[in-house]
Design a protein around this motif. Structure first.
Motif, short mmCIF file in Angstrom:
data_model
loop_
_atom_site.label_atom_id
_atom_site.label_comp_id
_atom_site.label_asym_id
_atom_site.label_seq_id
_atom_site.Cartn_x
_atom_site.Cartn_y
_atom_site.Cartn_z
N MET A 1 40.85 40.42 25.56
CA MET A 1 41.48 38.84 25.47
C MET A 1 42.88 39.42 26.36
O MET A 1 43.57 39.56 26.77
CB MET A 1 41.71 37.99 24.44
N PHE B 1 37.81 45.26 27.62
CA PHE B 1 38.63 44.63 27.99
C PHE B 1 39.03 42.99 27.36
O PHE B 1 38.30 42.30 27.03
CB PHE B 1 37.25 44.16 28.43
N ASP C 1 33.12 44.80 26.41
CA ASP C 1 32.84 44.00 25.47
C ASP C 1 34.52 44.93 23.97
O ASP C 1 35.43 43.24 23.85
CB ASP C 1 32.06 44.09 24.49
N ARG D 1 26.44 38.23 39.25
CA ARG D 1 27.43 37.34 38.52
C ARG D 1 28.02 37.30 37.44
O ARG D 1 29.51 36.87 37.03
CB ARG D 1 26.65 35.90 38.56
N PRO D 2 27.09 37.75 36.14
CA PRO D 2 28.25 38.15 34.97
C PRO D 2 29.35 38.76 35.44
O PRO D 2 31.23 38.48 35.19
CB PRO D 2 27.85 38.56 34.21
N TYR E 1 29.51 36.37 25.51
CA TYR E 1 30.79 38.02 25.93
C TYR E 1 31.00 38.42 27.27
O TYR E 1 29.78 38.99 27.60
CB TYR E 1 30.22 38.83 24.63
N TRP E 2 32.08 38.03 28.11
CA TRP E 2 31.58 38.52 29.26
C TRP E 2 30.76 38.22 29.80
O TRP E 2 30.11 38.66 30.79
CB TRP E 2 32.37 40.38 29.42
N TYR E 3 30.33 36.79 29.77
CA TYR E 3 29.45 36.11 30.89
C TYR E 3 27.90 36.59 30.48
O TYR E 3 26.76 36.26 31.13
CB TYR E 3 29.97 35.83 32.16
N GLU F 1 35.09 28.61 34.72
CA GLU F 1 34.97 30.19 34.99
C GLU F 1 33.52 30.39 36.41
O GLU F 1 33.34 30.57 36.62
CB GLU F 1 33.34 29.20 33.78
N THR G 1 42.97 42.14 29.31
CA THR G 1 42.85 41.47 30.09
C THR G 1 43.13 40.24 30.42
O THR G 1 43.41 40.15 31.87
CB THR G 1 41.18 41.59 30.67
N THR G 2 43.76 39.36 29.73
CA THR G 2 44.10 37.73 30.15
C THR G 2 45.30 37.66 29.07
O THR G 2 45.91 38.34 29.79
CB THR G 2 43.63 36.63 29.53
N LYS H 1 37.70 36.55 35.53
CA LYS H 1 38.70 35.45 34.82
C LYS H 1 40.10 36.19 34.85
O LYS H 1 41.13 36.20 34.16
CB LYS H 1 37.42 35.54 34.19
N VAL H 2 39.50 37.70 34.97
CA VAL H 2 40.38 38.92 34.27
C VAL H 2 41.85 39.21 35.81
O VAL H 2 42.61 39.90 36.34
CB VAL H 2 40.18 40.48 34.48
N PHE I 1 30.83 29.29 37.40
CA PHE I 1 29.24 29.61 37.63
C PHE I 1 29.02 28.70 36.72
O PHE I 1 29.49 28.01 35.46
CB PHE I 1 28.77 30.82 37.68
N GLN J 1 31.09 39.30 38.81
CA GLN J 1 31.55 38.47 39.79
C GLN J 1 32.61 37.42 38.77
O GLN J 1 33.72 37.74 39.16
CB GLN J 1 31.12 37.80 40.77
N ALA J 2 32.28 37.11 37.76
CA ALA J 2 32.99 36.42 36.86
C ALA J 2 33.74 36.59 36.11
O ALA J 2 35.27 36.22 35.61
CB ALA J 2 31.99 35.45 36.32
N LEU J 3 33.73 37.98 35.33
CA LEU J 3 34.65 38.68 35.22
C LEU J 3 35.91 39.31 35.91
O LEU J 3 36.55 38.65 35.82
CB LEU J 3 33.72 39.63 34.40
N GLU K 1 23.11 29.86 36.28
CA GLU K 1 23.81 31.02 37.03
C GLU K 1 24.02 32.46 36.43
O GLU K 1 23.61 33.43 36.82
CB GLU K 1 24.32 31.06 38.09
N LEU K 2 24.62 32.00 35.00
CA LEU K 2 25.04 33.45 34.57
C LEU K 2 23.76 33.98 33.95
O LEU K 2 23.43 35.48 34.03
CB LEU K 2 26.34 33.02 33.34
#
Lengths: 223, 223
Positions: free
Chosen positions: A76, A74, A71, A119-120, B58-60, B110, A79-80, A127-128, B112, A122-124, B116-117
Motif C-alpha cells: 500500500m 505492491f 501481494d 478484471r482483477p 488482496y488485490w482484487y 473500485e 502503490t497508493t 487503483k495504482v 468493478f 484491470q482493477a489493480l 465481476e472480480l
C-alpha cells in the motif's frame, strides 16, 4: 517483463518470447520465483515505463507465484499511500492458454472473455493509477503455423516496445525504426534490408496520399 | 471452509466466523498454508457437499496461498479428465474487504462489482461442473454495529449450512431446525427457546395462510 511461470524450462512459448526480445536493449526479462527482495523489485518497477505480467493461464488467473509477488511487492505504501510510485506507467498482460480463442465467450467452453477474467488486474491498474493496456492473449501456441508464429513475434515485440501498438500508422513507423536499426547493425544484410525499407516507405507514402484523397472526397460530400 | 488468510491470528473477522460455526458438527474449518498433502486435500473435498473459499480480498483476488493450493490440488486428472470428482458439489465464496459495499461498482473507487472480480472462481466452478453460489461479501467488518454483526453471523451460518439460503421459506425452516437442536442440547434454556419456536411456527402458519389467500385471489381475478 514480469515472467511468472512455475515451469519455465518446460514452456514452449517462453523461449520463443525470449528470442523475440533478444535484440531489444530497453526490455528487461525478469522471471520471478517465490524468493525476491521487495525493495529491489520496487526499484526495478520504478525504472521502467511499461510493466508487463507474462504468464500461462492457470485456473483463469496467473500462477500463484505472481500473486505471491504482487501481494508482497505492491505494498500500500508503495502503490497508493501518498506516493503512487507507479502512477502514469502502463500495465500490460501477456497470457498464454491451451484453449482456442473462440472458447473464451459466453455460451462456449470457458464462458468468459479474457478481458472479463483479467478484471482483477484491470482493477489493480486503476487503483495504482497505471494505464491498463489491451491484453495480448496467445492461444494454442503449438498449433500456430510458422507464418502465424512470425506475426505473433512481431505483435509481441510491438506490445513490449511500441508506444501505440494498436494504431496502424504507429505500427508502420515502428517497422521502419526496427529496419533502420538492423541496417546499422548488420552490414551484410544492409542492402537487402534497405530495399525492404524503401518498399515500406513507398507504401506509406501511397497510403498517406490515399488518406488525403479520402479526406478531400469526404469534404466535397459534406459541402 | 477452505480458509486462506496469511495472517489468521491478526484477523478480526476470522475468529468471529469461527465462533459462528462452533456448534455445527457438519462443517469443517480448514485453514490452508503453503504446505499440504494433495491427496489428503482431495479426499477432504470429496467428503463435503458445499465447498467454500474464505479469504480477505488482496488485490482484487484471494491471497496467493489459495492460488497455490488451487494450482496444486485442483489437478486436471482430479477435476476434469474423465473423473469430474467435484461435479454436482457447490462452490461458495466468503470474501472480506476493507472497503464500503458501494465502492464496488462502475464509477466508484473500485470500478468493478465483487461478482465481476470473482469471475475466475465462477469460471473454475463451471469448468469442474460445480454449482456456483452467490458470493457472501463482508465489507468493513470492524464498522458493523452489534446488531449487524448478529445478522451477519446468521447469514454466514446459513451460507454454510442451509441448502437454499436465499429463499425465505427455507430460511424460516432453517431457524426452526436450529432452535429445535438448541432445545435438545440445552435443558435450562429449553422453555424460553420453545416459546420462540412457537412464535416462529405461528408466524409461519399465518404466512402460509396469507400465501394461500393470495393464490386464491389471483385465481378469481384470472377467471
Amino acid at each position: 517483463m514480469i515472467v511468472a511461470h512455475p515451469q519455465l524450462e518446460n514452456s514452449d512459448v517462453q523461449p520463443f518470447f525470449r528470442e523475440a526480445i533478444a535484440n531489444f536493449s530497453n526490455v528487461t526479462w525478469h522471471p520471478i520465483t517465490n524468493s525476491f527482495d521487495v525493495l529491489e523489485e520496487q526499484k526495478l518497477l520504478i525504472s521502467h515505463e511499461r510493466i508487463i505480467f507474462e504468464f500461462p493461464l492457470y485456473w483463469y488467473s496467473a500462477p500463484a507465484v505472481l500473486k505471491h509477488w504482487l501481494d508482497d511487492v505492491f505494498t500500500m505504501k508503495f502503490t497508493t499511500g501518498n506516493r503512487y510510485a507507479l502512477a502514469g506507467k502502463e500495465l500490460g498482460i501477456v497470457v498464454s492458454t491451451g484453449d482456442k480463442e473462440r472458447s473464451f465467450r459466453a455460451g462456449e467452453e470457458e464462458q468468459f472473455t479474457i478481458s472479463e477474467l483479467m478484471r482483477p488486474y484491470q482493477a489493480l491498474a486503476g487503483k495504482v493509477r497505471m494505464h491498463y493496456l489491451p491484453v495480448l492473449a496467445v492461444h494454442q501456441f503449438l498449433y500456430l503455423t510458422p507464418d502465424d508464429q512470425q506475426r505473433l513475434m512481431i505483435r509481441y515485440q510491438q506490445y513490449l516496445t511500441n508506444p501505440k501498438f494498436e494504431h496502424f500508422s504507429e505500427r508502420s513507423e515502428w517497422f521502419q525504426q526496427q529496419l533502420q536499426e538492423r541496417i546499422r547493425a548488420n552490414a551484410t544484410m544492409a542492402p537487402e534490408l534497405e530495399q525492404i525499407l524503401n518498399v515500406i516507405q513507398n507504401n506509406q507514402d501511397e497510403l498517406d496520399d490515399l488518406q488525403w484523397n479520402l479526406t478531400e472526397l469526404k469534404k466535397e460530400e459534406d459541402s
